[in-house]
Design a protein around this motif. Structure first.
Motif, mmCIF file in Angstrom:
data_model
loop_
_atom_site.group_PDB
_atom_site.id
_atom_site.type_symbol
_atom_site.label_atom_id
_atom_site.label_comp_id
_atom_site.label_asym_id
_atom_site.label_seq_id
_atom_site.Cartn_x
_atom_site.Cartn_y
_atom_site.Cartn_z
ATOM 1 N N TYR A 1 -31.680 16.180 35.874
ATOM 2 C CA TYR A 1 -31.138 16.142 34.525
ATOM 3 C C TYR A 1 -32.113 15.367 33.640
ATOM 4 O O TYR A 1 -32.349 14.179 33.874
ATOM 5 C CB TYR A 1 -29.757 15.476 34.503
ATOM 6 C CG TYR A 1 -29.201 15.337 33.115
ATOM 7 C CD1 TYR A 1 -28.694 16.453 32.447
ATOM 8 C CD2 TYR A 1 -29.226 14.125 32.458
ATOM 9 C CE1 TYR A 1 -28.207 16.334 31.159
ATOM 10 C CE2 TYR A 1 -28.740 13.994 31.163
ATOM 11 C CZ TYR A 1 -28.230 15.110 30.521
ATOM 12 O OH TYR A 1 -27.757 14.998 29.242
ATOM 13 N N ASN A 2 -32.682 16.044 32.677
ATOM 14 C CA ASN A 2 -33.632 15.439 31.734
ATOM 15 C C ASN A 2 -34.755 14.675 32.449
ATOM 16 O O ASN A 2 -35.013 13.513 32.164
ATOM 17 C CB ASN A 2 -32.914 14.525 30.744
ATOM 18 C CG ASN A 2 -32.094 15.308 29.747
ATOM 19 O OD1 ASN A 2 -32.233 16.519 29.614
ATOM 20 N ND2 ASN A 2 -31.222 14.633 29.037
ATOM 21 N N GLU A 3 -35.420 15.348 33.373
ATOM 22 C CA GLU A 3 -36.487 14.721 34.147
ATOM 23 C C GLU A 3 -37.819 15.434 33.977
ATOM 24 O O GLU A 3 -38.673 15.395 34.866
ATOM 25 C CB GLU A 3 -36.076 14.666 35.614
ATOM 26 C CG GLU A 3 -34.838 13.808 35.814
ATOM 27 C CD GLU A 3 -34.417 13.687 37.258
ATOM 28 O OE1 GLU A 3 -35.283 13.377 38.089
ATOM 29 O OE2 GLU A 3 -33.229 13.889 37.529
ATOM 30 N N ILE B 1 -34.779 23.590 42.934
ATOM 31 C CA ILE B 1 -34.617 22.637 41.839
ATOM 32 C C ILE B 1 -33.430 23.116 41.009
ATOM 33 O O ILE B 1 -33.439 24.246 40.515
ATOM 34 C CB ILE B 1 -35.882 22.568 40.966
ATOM 35 C CG1 ILE B 1 -37.113 22.230 41.821
ATOM 36 C CG2 ILE B 1 -35.692 21.549 39.840
ATOM 37 C CD1 ILE B 1 -38.427 22.493 41.123
ATOM 38 N N ALA B 2 -32.417 22.262 40.895
ATOM 39 C CA ALA B 2 -31.200 22.627 40.174
ATOM 40 C C ALA B 2 -31.100 21.828 38.886
ATOM 41 O O ALA B 2 -30.793 20.640 38.892
ATOM 42 C CB ALA B 2 -29.977 22.371 41.051
ATOM 43 N N ASP B 3 -31.399 22.494 37.785
ATOM 44 C CA ASP B 3 -31.310 21.850 36.481
ATOM 45 C C ASP B 3 -29.850 21.784 36.070
ATOM 46 O O ASP B 3 -29.155 22.788 36.001
ATOM 47 C CB ASP B 3 -32.117 22.631 35.449
ATOM 48 C CG ASP B 3 -31.947 22.061 34.055
ATOM 49 O OD1 ASP B 3 -31.834 20.829 33.932
ATOM 50 O OD2 ASP B 3 -31.920 22.842 33.094
ATOM 51 N N ASN B 4 -29.400 20.586 35.798
ATOM 52 C CA ASN B 4 -27.986 20.326 35.539
ATOM 53 C C ASN B 4 -27.751 20.110 34.036
ATOM 54 O O ASN B 4 -27.411 19.021 33.598
ATOM 55 C CB ASN B 4 -27.572 19.099 36.353
ATOM 56 C CG ASN B 4 -26.100 19.047 36.641
ATOM 57 O OD1 ASN B 4 -25.335 19.857 36.157
ATOM 58 N ND2 ASN B 4 -25.709 18.082 37.443
ATOM 59 N N ALA B 5 -27.967 21.190 33.255
ATOM 60 C CA ALA B 5 -27.717 21.190 31.807
ATOM 61 C C ALA B 5 -28.599 20.203 31.053
ATOM 62 O O ALA B 5 -28.152 19.552 30.108
ATOM 63 C CB ALA B 5 -26.247 20.957 31.506
ATOM 64 N N SER B 6 -29.861 20.127 31.437
ATOM 65 C CA SER B 6 -30.790 19.233 30.746
ATOM 66 C C SER B 6 -30.940 19.630 29.282
ATOM 67 O O SER B 6 -30.822 20.806 28.920
ATOM 68 C CB SER B 6 -32.165 19.274 31.409
ATOM 69 O OG SER B 6 -32.106 18.726 32.701
ATOM 70 N N THR B 7 -31.245 18.637 28.462
ATOM 71 C CA THR B 7 -31.449 18.888 27.039
ATOM 72 C C THR B 7 -32.920 18.741 26.644
ATOM 73 O O THR B 7 -33.258 18.906 25.474
ATOM 74 C CB THR B 7 -30.591 17.927 26.188
ATOM 75 O OG1 THR B 7 -30.924 16.572 26.523
ATOM 76 C CG2 THR B 7 -29.114 18.155 26.428
ATOM 77 N N ASP B 8 -33.777 18.432 27.610
ATOM 78 C CA ASP B 8 -35.216 18.367 27.351
ATOM 79 C C ASP B 8 -35.866 19.625 27.944
ATOM 80 O O ASP B 8 -35.214 20.652 28.075
ATOM 81 C CB ASP B 8 -35.818 17.072 27.902
ATOM 82 C CG ASP B 8 -35.751 16.971 29.416
ATOM 83 O OD1 ASP B 8 -35.194 17.878 30.071
ATOM 84 O OD2 ASP B 8 -36.265 15.976 29.959
ATOM 85 N N ALA C 1 -25.408 25.561 32.948
ATOM 86 C CA ALA C 1 -25.198 25.300 31.528
ATOM 87 C C ALA C 1 -24.285 24.100 31.284
ATOM 88 O O ALA C 1 -24.320 23.492 30.216
ATOM 89 C CB ALA C 1 -24.633 26.524 30.839
ATOM 90 N N GLN C 2 -23.461 23.769 32.271
ATOM 91 C CA GLN C 2 -22.565 22.628 32.151
ATOM 92 C C GLN C 2 -22.978 21.545 33.134
ATOM 93 O O GLN C 2 -23.270 21.847 34.297
ATOM 94 C CB GLN C 2 -21.121 23.028 32.429
ATOM 95 C CG GLN C 2 -20.557 23.968 31.395
ATOM 96 C CD GLN C 2 -19.125 24.343 31.742
ATOM 97 O OE1 GLN C 2 -18.792 24.584 32.890
ATOM 98 N NE2 GLN C 2 -18.277 24.384 30.732
#
Length: 81
Positions: free
Chosen positions: A12-14, A41-48, A70-71
């Protein structure tokens, strides 16, 4: 029998550290891990830009993949969730 280990990296945001972290893990697994492996790699609704970094990295990993949720939520990081 061949043992295949699946490694899930929830993120998350990494974006700023993801490539270095995954590269370090991949090199360790390649050089020292005695089993076949796959990194997800599981992106957990990052905003970056984590999702963009994750998809680019997945292309460099033999059998690697990236998934996007998305959530946000820890349980949602799993590919089967």
């Amino acid at each position: 029998m061949t043992l295949r280990v699946s490694i899930l990296i929830p993120v998350y945001n990494e974006a700023s550290v993801l490539a270095a972290s995954v590269t370090l893990l991949r090199n360790y697994l390649h050089d020292r891990f005695p089993f076949t492996w796959r990194i997800t790699i599981a992106d957990n609704a990052s905003t970056d830009t984590t999702w963009q970094v994750a998809t680019a990295l997945a292309l460099t990993l033999d059998g690697g993949r990236a998934i996007h949720r998305a959530q946000a939520g820890r349980a949602r990081a799993s590919p089967t969730a």
